[in-house]
Scaffold this motif. Structure first.
Motif: not given
Length: 286
Positions: A158, A160-161, A167
């Motif tokens: 994940d 997202r943070e 990313d």
């Protein structure tokens, strides 16, 4: 495998790109660890740590040191393997042995990071980065202070943070999509690596040696299997000889001589015969 189609996740290309572009290696470390590093250089040009009593050596993918003396080992791991935690421990120990001279004080051990970039989730918890350091189990905010850290990177976690930079790096690892300055530089260097004729020859020689090593290992395995089979057959044959002699009421001393079995083994066979006179050697309980 077609050399011109190798990607950054290929171990050979990964090593060539980073060890010949230390600024990119520095950027990668800063991206993963979230720290500022002034400069890195190769900690050991050979990257082979040969320190074990049995002569077993460890070849590190990327092994660099920064301006403060902190050492970093970065490994590309494409195939999912369950022994990564133990491998990280082993690499850590070898790095420590390599960084301290005989008779030196323990406080001369260097701060170190062992980093695995995995093309899978090594712990299946969906985290993009797993960072481990030694802490007190009874008081989790109390660190041991041995200055060792192990990091496992999972581009499928994940994100997202995470920062846009890491990313983008993850997308490059998974799809070869270059969307940031860093990944575009990686893309260019990978293209250069693909076009490097000298590296291509080196890669083909490496692949050939790897295949030869695998074939030798397979041949040794087959030979060991045949030897084990012969040994098993030999033992079974001696037991059958002993059973026939026991059925003929031959003395134990003579059975030992002809079967080359121990007296205790022959007595066990005799007990099995007493329980079932029709027993054959391959039916005797082990």
């Amino acid at each position: 495998m077609d050399y011109t189609k190798l990607t950054f996740t290929n171990n050979f290309v990964f090593c060539k790109v980073l060890e010949n572009n230390l600024e990119l290696c520095q950027e990668l470390l800063e991206l993963i660890l979230g720290v500022h590093i002034q400069k890195v250089e190769l900690a050991d040009k050979e990257k082979v740590l040969d320190l074990t009593p049995d002569g077993k050596s460890v070849r590190l993918d990327i092994y660099v040191e920064d301006h403060l003396g902190t050492v970093y080992n970065i490994e590309m791991q494409v195939a999912a393997k369950r022994n990564l935690p133990k491998r990280s421990r082993y690499y850590q120990g070898m790095i420590d042995l390599n960084s301290i001279e005989k008779g030196a004080r323990y406080n001369s051990l260097k701060k170190s990071y062992v980093i695995f970039i995995c093309m899978f989730d090594p712990f299946e918890k969906n985290l993009p980065i797993y960072t481990f350091s030694n802490r007190c189990r009874e008081l989790l905010d109390l660190e041991l202070g041995d200055e060792t850290t192990k990091v496992f990177v999972n581009p499928y976690g994940d994100t997202r943070e995470l920062s846009a930079g890491i990313d983008a790096f993850f997308k490059y690892l998974k799809e070869e999509i270059a969307q940031s300055d860093f990944t575009r530089k990686l893309y260019i260097e990978v293209e250069k690596a693909r076009e490097n004729k000298e590296w291509r020859r080196e890669y083909m020689a490496w692949i050939s040696e790897l295949e030869e090593s695998k074939e030798e290992a397979r041949a040794e395995g087959r030979q060991e299997g045949r030897q084990e089979g012969r040994q098993e057959g030999s033992v079974q044959g001696r037991e059958q000889t002993a059973i026939r002699m026991l059925k003929d009421n031959m003395p134990i001393s003579k059975i030992i001589l002809y079967s080359n079995l121990s007296e205790s083994c022959i007595l066990e066979l005799q007990q099995s015969l007493n329980n079932d006179p029709t027993v054959l050697a391959d039916q005797i309980p082990q």
